[in-house]
Design a protein around this motif. Structure first.
Motif, PDB file in Angstrom:
ATOM      1  N   GLU A   1       0.829  -1.197   0.000  1.00  0.00           N
ATOM      2  CA  GLU A   1       0.000   0.000   0.000  1.00  0.00           C
ATOM      3  C   GLU A   1       0.862   1.244   0.000  1.00  0.00           C
ATOM      4  O   GLU A   1       0.570   2.229  -0.692  1.00  0.00           O
ATOM      5  N   LEU A   2       1.963   1.212   0.731  1.00  0.00           N
ATOM      6  CA  LEU A   2       2.862   2.369   0.749  1.00  0.00           C
ATOM      7  C   LEU A   2       3.456   2.616  -0.638  1.00  0.00           C
ATOM      8  O   LEU A   2       3.612   3.762  -1.081  1.00  0.00           O
TER       9      LEU A   2
ATOM     10  N   ARG B   1       2.064   1.788  -3.526  1.00  0.00           N
ATOM     11  CA  ARG B   1       1.015   2.296  -4.406  1.00  0.00           C
ATOM     12  C   ARG B   1       0.865   3.802  -4.217  1.00  0.00           C
ATOM     13  O   ARG B   1       0.708   4.534  -5.205  1.00  0.00           O
ATOM     14  N   ARG B   2       0.864   4.232  -2.967  1.00  0.00           N
ATOM     15  CA  ARG B   2       0.718   5.665  -2.702  1.00  0.00           C
ATOM     16  C   ARG B   2       1.900   6.457  -3.261  1.00  0.00           C
ATOM     17  O   ARG B   2       1.723   7.557  -3.797  1.00  0.00           O
TER      18      ARG B   2
ATOM     19  N   ALA C   1       1.378   6.820  -7.060  1.00  0.00           N
ATOM     20  CA  ALA C   1       0.069   7.238  -7.553  1.00  0.00           C
ATOM     21  C   ALA C   1       0.147   8.500  -8.401  1.00  0.00           C
ATOM     22  O   ALA C   1      -0.533   8.627  -9.425  1.00  0.00           O
TER      23      ALA C   1
END
Length: 753
Positions: free
Chosen positions: A18-19, A21-22, A25
Motif C-alpha cells: 500500500e505504501l 502504491r501511494r 500514484a
C-alpha cells in the motif's frame, strides 16, 4: 497519451504494498503496479505477460525471489530488482551475480524516491538492451560482410582516401590473375589506364560510377572485359574516407554479344546479298570479327558426282583448288564424320602418318572446320578457318563459336540456295509460259521448230541443239540451232536404234545426261562432231510415245543438277506437244486442200497455190498455161455401171494425169469429173502436147468392167496467160470456155483464143 510503465510487484506484506502504491500514484510518467504475493503467482503471471520491471522481495511465503532470475544463461526481456532488508547487502551482491539487475533496501523513508529510482532503472535497462542489440547487429553485420567479401563470386576491393588499395578478396585476385598480397598497396591513381584513374578520382569526390572496361585484344582472344560498380565510403558528416569497387568478369557476355551480333549480321546479309560471291565475302568479313580467320573457305559437296567445289576461298599459302574429286583431305574428313574438327599441327601430322588424311598444300599450324547441314541434318558442305601463324591457336571456345557460325551459315546458304532455286523456278515457269504462248501462236511446223530452239536457248546456253523426228528406223534432223552440224548423212539421218544414247532415251522415255563423253564408253563419235564434250538428250513424247529427240551438245564438260534436267524435260514435253499440234494442223491443212477420193488437190488447194504461181509468172514475166478437162460420157458411164465403178475411173484418171506431169505442175480435181492442170514455164503449144500425151496414155489403159474392157478419153480446153489478165481466175475462165466448145464440137481439144 504516455503509456504507463508496468511493474510486477512480488511482495507478501500488504502494508508495504500500500505504501508503494501511494508513492507511485501521482508520479509522471505513470506507473502501472501489478501485485502478486507469492512466487507461484508471479511465475504464472510472467508466463503470459512481459512487464517493464519486476520488483520482488527476496523471501516469499512459497520460495525465494531468486527463482525469478534468468535460468541457464537465458537473458530476460525485463530487469529484476530484488528488495532486501538491512544487513542483507552481501546476499544482494550474490543475487546480482546470479542475474539480478539491481537491489533496493527496504527503507520506509525511501518511498518518495522509489518511483524515480525505478524510472531510472527502467530507462537504463532499455538503453543497455538497445546497446546490446546494436552490438549484436553490428557483430552479425560484420560477419555477413566478411562472408560476402570473401565468398562473393565478384571481385571486391577497398581503397582509401589516397586511392591506395587496402583490401581485396580472393575473387579479385583470381579475376586479375594476380596474388592477393601483390594487390594490396597498389596506388590506383597511378595505374596506366586513364579510365581507372578518372573513376577513382570521381569516387573520392563522392560520385557513384558504373562502367565497362574492355581489355580484349580481339573478341575471343586473351584479355578481359570487366563491368565495375564504384561507390564512395562516407562518414555521417559526409566526409569521403575511401571507396569500394565491385568488379564482374563479363568477357563471356561480351563474346556472346559479339557472336550474336555477328550471327544477326550474317542473317541480315543473306537477305541483302544479290549474288553468292557477295554473300561469301560478307560472311568472311563478319567471321573475322569473332575468330582469327585470315584464311577462310567454304566447300560444297556434290554427293552425286563425289566432288568438291569451293565457291569461296581465301588462303595465304595455297591457290584456290577449283572443282576437285572427293579425296582424303581435312575437309573431306569433316564431311564424312559430320562433326566439327580441330586439328593443330601435331594432330594433323599424326593423321597424315596413319593415312586417315592426305597431305594437301601447305600444312597449317591450326585448322578448324565445321560441317554445313541442311534442315534435315544432311551434310552438304563445310566451312573452315586455318592459320599458318604459330601464335594462333583455336580452343574449345573457338570450336563452339565455329559450330554456331557453321549452323548460321548453313541456314543462310540453304535459304539463299532455296531463294535462288525459287528464282530459277520462277524464271523457268515464265520461260515455259512464254514458250507455251510462243508455240500456240503458230501452227506452221517450220516456225514451231524455230521457236522451240529459240526458247530453249533462253533456258540453257548450248553449243548446238537439234530436233530429230522418228520415221521408222530413222531419226531425221528437221531443225537445228547454234554451231551447225556437218552436212554429212550420218549427222542428219540417224539409225537411232543403233545409237546407245537415243535407244536409251527411247526405251526409258527419260532424259540422258552425259557430263563428259570421255567417261561414257558407249559414246559414238560422228565425223565433224569430235568437239562435243557433253551431251543432254531429251525425249519428245506424245501420250507416252516417243516421237523424236531434242539433243543438246556442249564444247565443254557440263554439269546439270536434277532440278535443271527436270525443268528441261518439262520444256521438252511442251515442245513435243507443240510439234504434234503443228503436225496435226499440217495434216488437217493437207486434208482440207486435197481431194479425198483421188488424193490430188481439190478446188481449195487449187485456189491456194494457183494464185501463188500466177503471181510468180507475172512478177518474172514467165509463161503459164492451163488445161481444163473432163471425162467423156462420164455420166452415162456412171448410169450404166455404178458410182463405185465411176469412183474407180476417177482414181485411174487422176493417177494417169499425175504420171504425165512434172513435179511442180499443179493438178486438181475441180469438181465431179473435171480436172484442172496449171503448168508453170509452159506456153500454149507445150500444153496442147501434154494433153495429147495424156489421152494417148489413157487409151493404153484397159479398165475391165463386168468382164468387158472399156476405154476412157478426156476432152481438154487449153488457155495461156495473157498480159491483159488481172488474175488467174481469168485464165481459168478461158480454159472452161474452151472445154465447152470442145464438147460442143465433139473434138478432144480446143485452144482458147
Amino acid at each position: 497519451m504516455t503509456q504507463p510503465m508496468q511493474v510486477l510487484l512480488v511482495e507478501d506484506d500488504p502494508d508495504y504494498v500500500e505504501l508503494i502504491r501511494r508513492a507511485f500514484a501521482a508520479h509522471q510518467p505513470p506507473f502501472e503496479i501489478v501485485w502478486v504475493d507469492t512466487l507461484a503467482a508471479a511465475q504464472r503471471w510472467l508466463a503470459d505477460h512481459t512487464p517493464d520491471l519486476v520488483l520482488t522481495d527476496l523471501y516469499l511465503p512459497d520460495g525465494s525471489g531468486k527463482a525469478l532470475l534468468p535460468q541457464d544463461d537465458h537473458s530476460l526481456s525485463y530487469p529484476v530488482i530484488v528488495q532486501t532488508a538491512f544487513g542483507d547487502e552481501q546476499k544482494a551482491v550474490e543475487l546480482i551475480k546470479a542475474g539480478a539487475y539491481d537491489y533496493l533496501p527496504k527503507r520506509f523513508d525511501a518511498f518518495r524516491e522509489l518511483p524515480y529510482v525505478l524510472e531510472r532503472l527502467i530507462q537504463e535497462w532499455r538503453h543497455r538492451r538497445e546497446q546490446r542489440e546494436l552490438e549484436a547487429r553490428l557483430q552479425a553485420g560484420q560477419s555477413v560482410f566478411e562472408a560476402i567479401f570473401e565468398n562473393a563470386p565478384l571481385g571486391i576491393l577497398y581503397f582509401d582516401q589516397n586511392g591506395v588499395l587496402q583490401a581485396a578478396n580472393e575473387q579479385l585476385a583470381q579475376l586479375l590473375d594476380t596474388p592477393r598480397q601483390a594487390l594490396l598497396g597498389l596506388e590506383l591513381a597511378n595505374v596506366p589506364f586513364e579510365m581507372i584513374r578518372l573513376a577513382v578520382q570521381r569516387v573520392l569526390e563522392g560520385e557513384k560510377i558504373s562502367q565497362e572496361i574492355d581489355f580484349r585484344l580481339k573478341p575471343f582472344q586473351r584479355g578481359l572485359a570487366i563491368r565495375s560498380q564504384l561507390s564512395p565510403v562516407q562518414l555521417p558528416d559526409g566526409r569521403v574516407i575511401g571507396g569500394v569497387a565491385i568488379l564482374q568478369d563479363i568477357t563471356a557476355e561480351k563474346n556472346d554479344q559479339d557472336l550474336h551480333q555477328t550471327l544477326y549480321q550474317i542473317a541480315t546479309l543473306a537477305h541483302r546479298a544479290s549474288a553468292a560471291d557477295a554473300l561469301y565475302q560478307g560472311i568472311h568479313e563478319l567471321v573475322q570479327k569473332v575468330l582469327p580467320a585470315e584464311n577462310f573457305y567454304i566447300a560444297l559437296w556434290d554427293k552425286t558426282n563425289q566432288s568438291l567445289s569451293f565457291p569461296y576461298w581465301v588462303n595465304q599459302a595455297n591457290p584456290a583448288p577449283g572443282l576437285v574429286p572427293f579425296g582424303k583431305g581435312l575437309t573431306e574428313y569433316v564431311l564424312t564424320q559430320g562433326e566439327t574438327f580441330l586439328a593443330e599441327e601435331a594432330l594433323y601430322q599424326a593423321l597424315v602418318k596413319e593415312g586417315t588424311i592426305d597431305h594437301l598444300g601447305t600444312p597449317p599450324q591450326a585448322w578448324l572446320g565445321a560441317p554445313l547441314k541442311d534442315h534435315q541434318g544432311e551434310v552438304f558442305g563445310a566451312v573452315a578457318v586455318q592459320s599458318y601463324d604459330a601464335q594462333v591457336r583455336y580452343g574449345p571456345n573457338q570450336v563452339k563459336i565455329m559450330e554456331y557460325i557453321a549452323a548460321q551459315i548453313a541456314q543462310v546458304l540453304e535459304r539463299f540456295r532455296a531463294q535462288e532455286e525459287e528464282r530459277r523456278q520462277r524464271r523457268l515457269a515464265e520461260a515455259l509460259l512464254e514458250a507455251t504462248k510462243a508455240f500456240s501462236e503458230s501452227l506452221e511446223l517450220g516456225q514451231v521448230f524455230e521457236r522451240i530452239l529459240n526458247q530453249l536457248q533462253r533456258l540453257v546456253a548450248y553449243d548446238n541443239c537439234s530436233i530429230s523426228l522418228i520415221e521408222g528406223q530413222w531419226a531425221h534432223v528437221v531443225a537445228e540451232a547454234g554451231e551447225r552440224l556437218p552436212e554429212s548423212e550420218p549427222a542428219h539421218h540417224l539409225r537411232w536404234q543403233q545409237l546407245d544414247t537415243l535407244r536409251q532415251i527411247y526405251e526409258r522415255s527419260a532424259p540422258l545426261l552425259i557430263q563428259d563423253v570421255r567417261d561414257y564408253p558407249k559414246w559414238q563419235k560422228i565425223a565433224g562432231l569430235e568437239w562435243v564434250q557433253s551431251y543432254l538428250g531429251l525425249p519428245l513424247t506424245i501420250k507416252g510415245k516417243v516421237i523424236g529427240f531434242l539433243s543438246l551438245v556442249f564444247r565443254q564438260p557440263h554439269e546439270f543438277d536434277s532440278a535443271v534436267v527436270d525443268s528441261l524435260m518439262a520444256f521438252a514435253n511442251l515442245a513435243g506437244q507443240a510439234i504434234e499440234n503443228a503436225r496435226l494442223y499440217q495434216q488437217a491443212q493437207e486434208q482440207a486442200i486435197h481431194d479425198e477420193l483421188t488424193g490430188i488437190y481439190n478446188r481449195r488447194g487449187l485456189n491456194m497455190f494457183a494464185s501463188q504461181e500466177y503471181a510468180r509468172a507475172v512478177r518474172y514475166g514467165r509463161p503459164l498455161s492451163m488445161l481444163f478437162s473432163d471425162i467423156d460420157d462420164f455420166k452415162a458411164f456412171n448410169d450404166r455401171y455404178s458410182y463405185a465403178v465411176g469412183d474407180q475411173v476417177l482414181k485411174v484418171v487422176a493417177t494417169c494425169l499425175r504420171d504425165n506431169l512434172r513435179r511442180f505442175d499443179l493438178l486438181a480435181r475441180f469438181g465431179g469429173d473435171e480436172f484442172v492442170i496449171l503448168m508453170p514455164e509452159t506456153d500454149q503449144n507445150e500444153a496442147i502436147a501434154v494433153a495429147q500425151r495424156i489421152n494417148s496414155s489413157l487409151r493404153c489403159l484397159a479398165i475391165e468392167v463386168s468382164g468387158v474392157e472399156v476405154t476412157i478419153t478426156l476432152s481438154f480446153g487449153v488457155a495461156q496467160r495473157l498480159e491483159s489478165d488481172a488474175a488467174w481466175e481469168q485464165l481459168l475462165e478461158r480454159g472452161s470456155q474452151a472445154l465447152r466448145r470442145a464438147k460442143q464440137e465433139g473434138v478432144p481439144l480446143v485452144a482458147a483464143c
